[in-house]
Design a protein around this motif. Structure first.
Motif, PDB file in Angstrom:
ATOM      1  N   GLU A  68      32.379  49.664  55.149  1.00 52.13           N
ATOM      2  CA  GLU A  68      33.005  49.474  53.851  1.00 52.13           C
ATOM      3  C   GLU A  68      32.867  48.040  53.382  1.00 52.13           C
ATOM      4  OE1 GLU A  68      37.274  50.281  51.601  1.00 52.13           O
ATOM      5  OE2 GLU A  68      37.127  50.411  53.785  1.00 52.13           O
ATOM      6  N   LYS A  69      32.540  47.885  52.102  1.00 50.67           N
ATOM      7  CA  LYS A  69      32.402  46.562  51.510  1.00 50.67           C
ATOM      8  C   LYS A  69      33.568  46.294  50.566  1.00 50.67           C
ATOM      9  CE  LYS A  69      27.386  46.109  51.703  1.00 50.67           C
ATOM     10  NZ  LYS A  69      26.136  45.855  50.925  1.00 50.67           N
ATOM     11  N   ILE A  70      34.014  45.041  50.563  1.00 53.25           N
ATOM     12  CA  ILE A  70      35.072  44.620  49.651  1.00 53.25           C
ATOM     13  C   ILE A  70      34.480  43.649  48.658  1.00 53.25           C
ATOM     14  CG2 ILE A  70      37.364  43.615  49.442  1.00 53.25           C
ATOM     15  CD1 ILE A  70      37.833  44.198  52.347  1.00 53.25           C
ATOM     16  N   ASN A  71      34.798  43.848  47.387  1.00 50.71           N
ATOM     17  CA  ASN A  71      34.298  42.996  46.316  1.00 50.71           C
ATOM     18  C   ASN A  71      35.412  42.080  45.828  1.00 50.71           C
ATOM     19  OD1 ASN A  71      33.867  42.798  43.050  1.00 50.71           O
ATOM     20  ND2 ASN A  71      31.952  42.633  44.189  1.00 50.71           N
ATOM     21  N   TYR A  72      35.131  40.776  45.768  1.00 50.92           N
ATOM     22  CA  TYR A  72      36.085  39.783  45.278  1.00 50.92           C
ATOM     23  C   TYR A  72      35.481  39.078  44.072  1.00 50.92           C
ATOM     24  CZ  TYR A  72      37.893  40.395  50.023  1.00 50.92           C
ATOM     25  OH  TYR A  72      38.356  40.932  51.194  1.00 50.92           O
ATOM     26  N   ASN A  73      36.296  38.783  43.085  1.00 46.95           N
ATOM     27  CA  ASN A  73      35.793  38.126  41.875  1.00 46.95           C
ATOM     28  C   ASN A  73      36.760  37.068  41.363  1.00 46.95           C
ATOM     29  OD1 ASN A  73      33.293  39.816  40.742  1.00 46.95           O
ATOM     30  ND2 ASN A  73      34.768  41.241  41.635  1.00 46.95           N
ATOM     31  N   PHE A  74      36.205  35.925  40.973  1.00 47.37           N
ATOM     32  CA  PHE A  74      36.920  34.924  40.206  1.00 47.37           C
ATOM     33  C   PHE A  74      36.315  34.904  38.805  1.00 47.37           C
ATOM     34  CE2 PHE A  74      38.047  32.585  44.233  1.00 47.37           C
ATOM     35  CZ  PHE A  74      39.408  32.531  44.008  1.00 47.37           C
ATOM     36  N   THR A  75      37.152  34.868  37.784  1.00 47.45           N
ATOM     37  CA  THR A  75      36.678  34.705  36.415  1.00 47.45           C
ATOM     38  C   THR A  75      37.367  33.497  35.801  1.00 47.45           C
ATOM     39  OG1 THR A  75      36.287  37.078  36.133  1.00 47.45           O
ATOM     40  CG2 THR A  75      36.433  35.754  34.131  1.00 47.45           C
ATOM     41  N   PHE A  76      36.558  32.501  35.407  1.00 51.00           N
ATOM     42  CA  PHE A  76      37.062  31.274  34.786  1.00 51.00           C
ATOM     43  C   PHE A  76      36.726  31.316  33.299  1.00 51.00           C
ATOM     44  CE2 PHE A  76      35.676  30.492  39.136  1.00 51.00           C
ATOM     45  CZ  PHE A  76      36.813  29.937  39.710  1.00 51.00           C
ATOM     46  N   ASP A  77      37.742  31.153  32.437  1.00 49.72           N
ATOM     47  CA  ASP A  77      37.499  31.333  31.001  1.00 49.72           C
ATOM     48  C   ASP A  77      37.123  30.050  30.261  1.00 49.72           C
ATOM     49  OD1 ASP A  77      39.842  29.882  30.705  1.00 49.72           O
ATOM     50  OD2 ASP A  77      40.990  31.501  29.783  1.00 49.72           O
ATOM     51  N   GLY A  78      37.052  28.926  30.964  1.00 47.85           N
ATOM     52  CA  GLY A  78      36.679  27.679  30.306  1.00 47.85           C
ATOM     53  C   GLY A  78      37.849  26.919  29.714  1.00 47.85           C
ATOM     54  N   ASN A  79      39.019  27.561  29.654  1.00 48.23           N
ATOM     55  CA  ASN A  79      40.207  26.924  29.085  1.00 48.23           C
ATOM     56  C   ASN A  79      41.356  26.842  30.090  1.00 48.23           C
ATOM     57  OD1 ASN A  79      39.211  26.528  26.360  1.00 48.23           O
ATOM     58  ND2 ASN A  79      39.300  28.764  26.162  1.00 48.23           N
ATOM     59  N   GLY A  80      41.031  26.955  31.366  1.00 46.52           N
ATOM     60  CA  GLY A  80      42.067  26.885  32.395  1.00 46.52           C
ATOM     61  C   GLY A  80      42.646  28.221  32.787  1.00 46.52           C
ATOM     62  N   GLY A  81      42.201  29.318  32.159  1.00 42.63           N
ATOM     63  CA  GLY A  81      42.689  30.646  32.504  1.00 42.63           C
ATOM     64  C   GLY A  81      41.859  31.251  33.627  1.00 42.63           C
ATOM     65  N   LEU A  82      42.523  31.866  34.588  1.00 40.85           N
ATOM     66  CA  LEU A  82      41.857  32.388  35.782  1.00 40.85           C
ATOM     67  C   LEU A  82      42.264  33.828  36.046  1.00 40.85           C
ATOM     68  CD1 LEU A  82      40.309  31.962  38.517  1.00 40.85           C
ATOM     69  CD2 LEU A  82      42.494  31.194  39.462  1.00 40.85           C
ATOM     70  N   TYR A 105      41.676  36.670  39.247  1.00 41.70           N
ATOM     71  CA  TYR A 105      41.159  36.933  40.590  1.00 41.70           C
ATOM     72  C   TYR A 105      41.305  38.422  40.856  1.00 41.70           C
ATOM     73  CZ  TYR A 105      40.879  37.104  45.682  1.00 41.70           C
ATOM     74  OH  TYR A 105      40.537  37.423  46.973  1.00 41.70           O
ATOM     75  N   GLN A 106      40.188  39.098  41.110  1.00 39.16           N
ATOM     76  CA  GLN A 106      40.205  40.550  41.223  1.00 39.16           C
ATOM     77  C   GLN A 106      39.638  41.002  42.561  1.00 39.16           C
ATOM     78  OE1 GLN A 106      37.228  42.673  41.135  1.00 39.16           O
ATOM     79  NE2 GLN A 106      38.583  44.393  41.631  1.00 39.16           N
ATOM     80  N   SER A 107      40.311  41.971  43.161  1.00 40.68           N
ATOM     81  CA  SER A 107      39.803  42.645  44.349  1.00 40.68           C
ATOM     82  C   SER A 107      40.481  43.998  44.437  1.00 40.68           C
ATOM     83  CB  SER A 107      40.090  41.829  45.607  1.00 40.68           C
ATOM     84  OG  SER A 107      39.608  42.510  46.758  1.00 40.68           O
ATOM     85  N   GLY A 108      39.792  44.975  45.029  1.00 49.44           N
ATOM     86  CA  GLY A 108      40.355  46.316  45.109  1.00 49.44           C
ATOM     87  C   GLY A 108      40.644  46.853  43.722  1.00 49.44           C
TER      88      GLY A 108
END
Length: 285
Positions: free
Chosen positions: A61-75, A77-80
């Motif tokens: 099983e693989k787990i996917n992790y993501n960071f999304t930076f919007d350029g204005n300090g908004g973050l 973090y997604q997984s599962g």
């Protein structure tokens, strides 16, 4: 001179205007080429979505992790099947680029620091390398007593040792978000609850929306996190819900619900119908 010639001449630019127009066009084109080249080879911006996929030990099983930076300090973090929402700050420390993140996931609050660097280009593939300075491991939760499992999961990553301290490193690449959301088998819908419902809490940051889709999936949004999962009617007035937590653990439970006119009560929370999944934003000033 016929009318066609008159129209043609009216549309043409006088000769003494042509040189400046050609020059402007050349400058614009040259600037576009230079900017495009810079974006291709020298773009060190952290903006956008970056993903990492890891295998669990002794599992396919693989787990996917993501960071999304919007350029204005908004973050984000997604997984599962969950997304934690927060802020990020860029700076320097000890001569290295520093990324500091603050995340909220329900009642959990997390702050973490990373050294970061952007590598590659659009042709070889861009990457975001994070060196963990605060124990933010990109692996599923384990019991603290299970030291062997924890050590095995640490070995998934690369590491660097400086002054006797080991820091773990990950290489993220540009990605599309992958939400883990199963659809229920033998789905039994209740058409009366389909759509989006809004719960207004006394404390605005705890207001949220619950959306029931006609394929057996649900979405829950508030200002701090998002949950994507599945639901099914198991009996009159009871729902079974399931979703994957941010640590990729499957969470299951039952919720009681009832309808009274245009009000939907889920558990102890009373909701009203809305067309806006982000209705809670109007409550936050």
């Amino acid at each position: 001179m016929n009318e066609t010639e008159k129209i043609s001449k009216k549309k043409s630019h006088p000769k003494h205007y042509r040189a400046p127009l050609y020059t402007s066009a050349a400058i614009f084109l040259g600037s576009a080429v230079l900017f495009g080249g810079w974006k291709c080879f020298f773009d060190t911006s952290i903006n956008g979505s970056w993903g990492l996929e890891l295998n669990l030990p002794d599992s396919d099983e693989k787990i996917n992790y993501n960071f999304t930076f919007d350029g204005n300090g908004g973050l984000r973090y997604q997984s599962g099947g969950q997304t934690a929402i927060g802020k990020y700050f860029l700076g320097t420390e000890n001569g290295k680029s520093l990324l500091t993140v603050f995340l909220t996931n329900g009642d959990d609050h997390l702050s973490a620091k990373f050294n970061y660097s952007i590598g590659g280009n659009v042709f070889s593939g861009r990457s975001l390398e994070l060196t963990d300075l605060s124990g933010f491991y990109f692996t599923a939760d384990t019991e603290e007593s299970d030291k062997e499992t924890i050590e095995a999961k640490k070995k998934i990553t690369d590491s660097v040792t400086e002054d006797g301290t080991t820091y773990y490193k990950w290489k993220f690449v540009p990605s599309n978000i992958k939400i883990k959301q199963d659809k229920p088998e033998n789905f039994t819908p209740d058409k009366a609850i389909l759509g989006t419902w809004f719960y207004k809490a006394e404390e605005p940051t705890y207001s949220y929306t619950f959306t029931f889709n006609d394929d057996g999936t649900f979405e829950q949004y508030n200002s701090q996190n998002e949950i994507f999962g599945s639901y099914n009617v198991v009996s009159d007035g009871k729902l079974k819900v399931s979703y994957y937590s941010i640590s990729n653990t499957q969470m299951e439970g039952e919720l009681t619900y009832s309808l009274n006119g245009d009000k939907l009560t889920i558990g102890s929370h009373e909701f009203e119908k809305t067309n806006d999944k982000y209705a809670f934003n109007t409550e936050i000033k």
